[in-house]
Design a protein around this motif. Structure first.
Motif, PDB file in Angstrom:
ATOM      1  N   ARG A  42       0.799  -1.197  -0.011  1.00  0.00           N
ATOM      2  CA  ARG A  42      -0.005   0.066   0.012  1.00  0.00           C
ATOM      3  C   ARG A  42       0.941   1.211  -0.033  1.00  0.00           C
ATOM      4  NH1 ARG A  42      -2.779  -4.062   2.210  1.00  0.00           N
ATOM      5  NH2 ARG A  42      -5.037  -4.058   2.245  1.00  0.00           N
ATOM      6  N   LEU A  43       1.876   1.398   0.834  1.00  0.00           N
ATOM      7  CA  LEU A  43       2.578   2.548   1.062  1.00  0.00           C
ATOM      8  C   LEU A  43       3.801   2.517  -0.228  1.00  0.00           C
ATOM      9  CD1 LEU A  43       3.270   2.711   5.026  1.00  0.00           C
ATOM     10  CD2 LEU A  43       1.515   3.798   3.224  1.00  0.00           C
ATOM     11  N   ASN A  44       4.182   1.433  -0.465  1.00  0.00           N
ATOM     12  CA  ASN A  44       5.230   1.206  -1.732  1.00  0.00           C
ATOM     13  C   ASN A  44       6.479   2.531  -1.519  1.00  0.00           C
ATOM     14  OD1 ASN A  44       6.008   0.504  -3.999  1.00  0.00           O
ATOM     15  ND2 ASN A  44       5.062   2.026  -5.506  1.00  0.00           N
ATOM     16  N   GLY A  45       6.767   2.130  -0.253  1.00  0.00           N
ATOM     17  CA  GLY A  45       8.147   3.259   0.155  1.00  0.00           C
ATOM     18  C   GLY A  45       7.814   4.626   0.079  1.00  0.00           C
ATOM     19  N   ALA A  46       6.577   5.016   0.100  1.00  0.00           N
ATOM     20  CA  ALA A  46       6.278   6.438   0.449  1.00  0.00           C
ATOM     21  C   ALA A  46       6.928   7.036   1.873  1.00  0.00           C
ATOM     22  CB  ALA A  46       4.553   6.717   0.664  1.00  0.00           C
ATOM     23  N   PRO A  47       7.292   8.112   1.708  1.00  0.00           N
ATOM     24  CA  PRO A  47       8.016   8.939   2.759  1.00  0.00           C
ATOM     25  C   PRO A  47       7.370   9.353   3.850  1.00  0.00           C
ATOM     26  CG  PRO A  47       7.946  10.332   1.051  1.00  0.00           C
ATOM     27  CD  PRO A  47       7.351   9.177   0.382  1.00  0.00           C
ATOM     28  N   VAL A  48       6.245   8.622   4.235  1.00  0.00           N
ATOM     29  CA  VAL A  48       5.432   8.982   5.473  1.00  0.00           C
ATOM     30  C   VAL A  48       5.889   8.809   6.883  1.00  0.00           C
ATOM     31  CG1 VAL A  48       3.488   8.920   3.862  1.00  0.00           C
ATOM     32  CG2 VAL A  48       3.932   6.917   5.444  1.00  0.00           C
ATOM     33  N   PRO A  49       5.743   9.581   7.569  1.00  0.00           N
ATOM     34  CA  PRO A  49       5.961   9.395   9.319  1.00  0.00           C
ATOM     35  C   PRO A  49       5.233   8.248   9.808  1.00  0.00           C
ATOM     36  CG  PRO A  49       4.931  11.434   9.224  1.00  0.00           C
ATOM     37  CD  PRO A  49       4.976  10.873   7.618  1.00  0.00           C
ATOM     38  N   ILE A  50       6.034   7.235  10.361  1.00  0.00           N
ATOM     39  CA  ILE A  50       5.321   5.950  10.887  1.00  0.00           C
ATOM     40  C   ILE A  50       5.566   5.965  12.413  1.00  0.00           C
ATOM     41  CG2 ILE A  50       4.922   3.357  10.634  1.00  0.00           C
ATOM     42  CD1 ILE A  50       5.825   3.678   7.658  1.00  0.00           C
ATOM     43  N   LYS A  51       4.760   5.699  13.195  1.00  0.00           N
ATOM     44  CA  LYS A  51       4.763   5.645  14.505  1.00  0.00           C
ATOM     45  C   LYS A  51       4.223   4.268  15.102  1.00  0.00           C
ATOM     46  CE  LYS A  51       5.345  10.536  15.667  1.00  0.00           C
ATOM     47  NZ  LYS A  51       4.730  11.891  16.011  1.00  0.00           N
ATOM     48  N   ILE A  52       5.060   3.495  15.555  1.00  0.00           N
ATOM     49  CA  ILE A  52       4.485   2.098  15.952  1.00  0.00           C
ATOM     50  C   ILE A  52       4.705   1.981  17.442  1.00  0.00           C
ATOM     51  CG2 ILE A  52       4.855  -0.398  15.816  1.00  0.00           C
ATOM     52  CD1 ILE A  52       6.293   0.144  13.146  1.00  0.00           C
ATOM     53  N   PHE A  53       3.421   1.861  17.863  1.00  0.00           N
ATOM     54  CA  PHE A  53       3.367   1.677  19.592  1.00  0.00           C
ATOM     55  C   PHE A  53       3.073   0.333  19.942  1.00  0.00           C
ATOM     56  CE2 PHE A  53       2.089   5.969  18.739  1.00  0.00           C
ATOM     57  CZ  PHE A  53       2.444   6.646  20.119  1.00  0.00           C
ATOM     58  N   CYS A  54       4.206  -0.319  20.663  1.00  0.00           N
ATOM     59  CA  CYS A  54       4.341  -1.723  20.955  1.00  0.00           C
ATOM     60  C   CYS A  54       3.981  -1.790  22.516  1.00  0.00           C
ATOM     61  CB  CYS A  54       5.524  -2.342  20.561  1.00  0.00           C
ATOM     62  SG  CYS A  54       5.992  -1.878  18.788  1.00  0.00           S
ATOM     63  N   GLY A  55       3.462  -2.909  22.763  1.00  0.00           N
ATOM     64  CA  GLY A  55       3.259  -3.342  24.118  1.00  0.00           C
ATOM     65  C   GLY A  55       4.587  -3.947  24.567  1.00  0.00           C
ATOM     66  N   ILE A  56       4.372  -4.879  25.740  1.00  0.00           N
ATOM     67  CA  ILE A  56       5.841  -5.799  26.142  1.00  0.00           C
ATOM     68  C   ILE A  56       5.299  -7.248  26.074  1.00  0.00           C
ATOM     69  CG2 ILE A  56       6.868  -3.976  27.189  1.00  0.00           C
ATOM     70  CD1 ILE A  56       5.578  -5.026  29.736  1.00  0.00           C
ATOM     71  N   GLY A  57       4.211  -7.612  25.425  1.00  0.00           N
ATOM     72  CA  GLY A  57       3.959  -8.871  25.203  1.00  0.00           C
ATOM     73  C   GLY A  57       4.220  -9.478  23.926  1.00  0.00           C
ATOM     74  N   ASN A  58       3.587 -10.424  23.256  1.00  0.00           N
ATOM     75  CA  ASN A  58       3.822 -10.841  21.904  1.00  0.00           C
ATOM     76  C   ASN A  58       2.990 -10.070  20.897  1.00  0.00           C
ATOM     77  OD1 ASN A  58       4.856 -13.128  22.862  1.00  0.00           O
ATOM     78  ND2 ASN A  58       3.606 -14.614  22.366  1.00  0.00           N
ATOM     79  N   ASN A  59       2.046  -9.157  21.209  1.00  0.00           N
ATOM     80  CA  ASN A  59       1.655  -8.189  20.196  1.00  0.00           C
ATOM     81  C   ASN A  59       2.752  -7.192  19.969  1.00  0.00           C
ATOM     82  OD1 ASN A  59      -0.617  -5.852  19.481  1.00  0.00           O
ATOM     83  ND2 ASN A  59      -0.924  -7.614  18.393  1.00  0.00           N
ATOM     84  N   GLY A  60       3.340  -6.749  20.926  1.00  0.00           N
ATOM     85  CA  GLY A  60       4.441  -5.736  21.117  1.00  0.00           C
ATOM     86  C   GLY A  60       5.644  -6.316  19.984  1.00  0.00           C
ATOM     87  N   GLY A  61       5.717  -7.789  20.406  1.00  0.00           N
ATOM     88  CA  GLY A  61       6.921  -8.512  19.544  1.00  0.00           C
ATOM     89  C   GLY A  61       6.508  -8.420  18.107  1.00  0.00           C
ATOM     90  N   ASP A  62       5.400  -8.613  17.663  1.00  0.00           N
ATOM     91  CA  ASP A  62       4.957  -8.455  16.340  1.00  0.00           C
ATOM     92  C   ASP A  62       5.193  -7.088  15.984  1.00  0.00           C
ATOM     93  OD1 ASP A  62       3.848 -11.193  16.250  1.00  0.00           O
ATOM     94  OD2 ASP A  62       1.962 -10.313  16.924  1.00  0.00           O
ATOM     95  N   GLY A  63       4.925  -6.157  16.728  1.00  0.00           N
ATOM     96  CA  GLY A  63       4.962  -4.732  16.210  1.00  0.00           C
ATOM     97  C   GLY A  63       6.612  -4.289  15.847  1.00  0.00           C
ATOM     98  N   LEU A  64       7.419  -4.779  17.026  1.00  0.00           N
ATOM     99  CA  LEU A  64       8.948  -4.641  16.676  1.00  0.00           C
ATOM    100  C   LEU A  64       9.295  -5.329  15.546  1.00  0.00           C
ATOM    101  CD1 LEU A  64       9.965  -5.170  20.390  1.00  0.00           C
ATOM    102  CD2 LEU A  64      10.188  -2.836  19.111  1.00  0.00           C
ATOM    103  N   ALA A  65       9.164  -6.408  15.236  1.00  0.00           N
ATOM    104  CA  ALA A  65       9.331  -7.229  14.004  1.00  0.00           C
ATOM    105  C   ALA A  65       8.873  -6.507  12.757  1.00  0.00           C
ATOM    106  CB  ALA A  65       9.067  -8.577  13.945  1.00  0.00           C
TER     107      ALA A  65
END
Length: 512
Positions: A42-65
């Motif tokens: 969808r983004l195809n390399g677009a230079p948009v600012p991306i902020k990822i909020f991660c928890g400290i469980g497995n969902n957060g692990g998904d976000g970090l990966a």
């Protein structure tokens, strides 16, 4: 497609790890790669600012990966970790170390006491704070963070679940839940995606097949089945060459009263457009000319009474009765309704005023033929079942009613749910333009015609709901949501059936 519970999905994860002989971190990496690919498309390399909020469980692990893959592909990523406790999952810690290998801009550890990070309108927010493992409402600083994200105009993407939303249980009014624009759901959708109090938080959603153990998925008893185009294709019964109208059944509609003959016309029209071999309308004498001039294909029988039907008497054999649209609830009509359902051998389709009559006279429910189909909207359903606190309780009440009386309930809504005992079938077709007068009358006609053609009543209900929604979808492509009316939905039934197997160049409506 099966809709599984959060507990079942956790079991599927573990079964996959054991049978495929992979580690949980390998499965997490597979998930992250698939989500990244969808975002990258969808983004195809677009230079948009991306902020990822991660928890400290497995969902957060998904976000970090996911963040690591995005950084490696040149995206402008800033990661924030809600470091509110020391209960970090093993997989989270592995991915926390891995992301440090690809960037000098390490994730920001939030102690959940400081000022909440600023979010700009042009940001893309990826929510990987809490997944399906959440079992209590979000409170305190975390709730403030969720509210802050919701108040922003940034585009919000949820990983597996919007944080704060439960997969298969209700929440309380005022609970902190992230309101996503789009949700990537792993392997199956969640039941909460389809209910009015909870579905608004997912935005559009997309199911990603993450390769969970197919044997487990096949054997799992689902919370519900999602009925989409593929499922509808398998239900369709094609016609043989050497057949005649008698092979496709006879629908008898008992509908209409003075000022409400349109409901009777719409119901009979839909039955014809769905392929019933014959349709006869049992109408009050004041409605006979209206019906015959509106639908030359439909035969009529005039019931006793001019403004409303006051009796029920005919000599037709083996008809599928559809009763209720525009019927009214006069005392004589109630008596005629009671006589009608007690005279039926075949399953009956019951809608609108007929459901209201049952609510007022519950003793009549015992006389409804088994496996009959009732198609209530919420107001009519409350007359049968009483009030409910939330959609989960409504579903449980409907299951109980269906089981006790051996009846099928079609709970009309944005995602119509068909209830047959303990089994649920969630419909995936339709659009908001179908929230228009007469749409339900068309649906009852569709289901009646399918029963007349030999579909068992559960299949007729589930398939009929899908075709009804697909008809509305095709009609909306020409008339928009605002321009939809019930007669258009009926006229697009034929094109909707064609659309099951091929994409027509233009879906031209049938002429009524």
């Amino acid at each position: 497609m099966k809709i599984l519970s959060a507990a079942q999905l956790a079991e599927a994860d573990q079964s996959t790890i054991e049978k495929q002989q992979i580690s949980s971190i390998d499965l997490m990496e597979r998930v992250a790669q698939l989500v990244f690919e969808r975002i990258h498309q969808r983004l195809n390399g677009a230079p948009v600012p991306i902020k990822i909020f991660c928890g400290i469980g497995n969902n957060g692990g998904d976000g970090l990966a996911i963040a690591r893959h995005m950084i490696q592909h040149g995206y402008h990523v800033k990661v924030f970790i809600t470091n509110c406790s020391k209960k970090r999952s093993k997989e989270f810690l592995v991915n926390y170390d891995r992301i440090k290998e690809v960037t000098n801009d390490w994730p920001v550890l939030l102690s959940c006491k400081e000022e909440i990070p600023a979010i700009d309108d042009q940001d893309v927010i990826i929510d990987a704070i809490f997944g399906t493992g959440l079992n209590r409402p979000i409170t305190g600083w975390m709730a403030d963070l969720i509210e802050h994200i919701n108040q922003s105009k940034a585009f919000k993407v949820a990983v597996d679940m919007p944080s704060g939303l439960f997969a298969d249980q209700p929440h309380q009014p005022g609970d902190a839940i992230l309101k996503a624009n789009h949700t990537f759901s792993f392997q199956t959708p969640k039941l909460s995606f389809f209910l009015p109090e909870t579905g608004e938080y997912t935005g559009s959603f997309e199911v990603i097949n993450i390769g969970l153990d197919p044997e487990y998925l096949m054997k799992a008893d689902p919370l519900a089945q999602l009925i989409s185009k593929e499922a509808a294709q398998s239900m369709y019964k094609s016609r043989e060459i050497f057949t005649h109208k008698g092979d496709y059944g006879h629908v008898l509609t008992m509908a209409g009263s003075q000022g409400k003959m349109g409901a009777a016309v719409l119901c009979a029209s839909a039955a014809i457009n769905t392929g019933a071999g014959k349709v006869t309308s049992y109408v009050p004498s004041s409605g006979n000319n209206i019906m015959q001039s509106s639908l030359p294909e439909v035969m009529t029988l005039q019931g006793k009474g001019e403004p409303y039907i006051a009796d029920f008497n005919h000599e037709l054999k083996k008809v599928v009765l559809c009763i209720g649209p525009g019927l009214g609830q006069e005392p004589d009509t109630v008596s005629a309704f009671a006589k009608a359902i007690q005279s039926q051998e075949l399953p009956t389709i019951i809608d609108a005023d007929a459901i209201n009559i049952l609510a007022s006279h519950p003793e009549l429910i015992q006389h409804i033929p088994k496996k009959s189909v009732l198609t209530p909207h919420d107001g009519e359903l409350k007359g049968l079942l009483g009030e409910w606190k939330n959609s989960y309780e409504k579903i449980e009440l409907a299951k109980k009613f269906s089981t006790e009386h051996d009846l099928i309930l079609v709970l009309k809504g944005a995602y119509t749910i068909t209830v047959a005992g303990s089994s649920l079938y969630v419909n995936d077709s339709g659009n908001p333009g179908m929230a228009t007068a007469g749409s339900g009358d068309v649906l009852s006609g569709v289901i009646s015609a399918l029963v007349a053609q030999g579909y068992d009543t559960l299949t007729a209900a589930v398939f009929g709901v899908y075709i009804h929604g697909a008809s509305g979808d095709l009609a909306a492509q020409t008339y928009a949501h605002e321009g939809l009316k019930a007669s258009l939905i009926s006229n697009f039934i034929g094109p909707a059936i064609l659309h099951l197997f091929r994409q027509p160049q233009q879906a031209a409506p049938a002429q009524s």
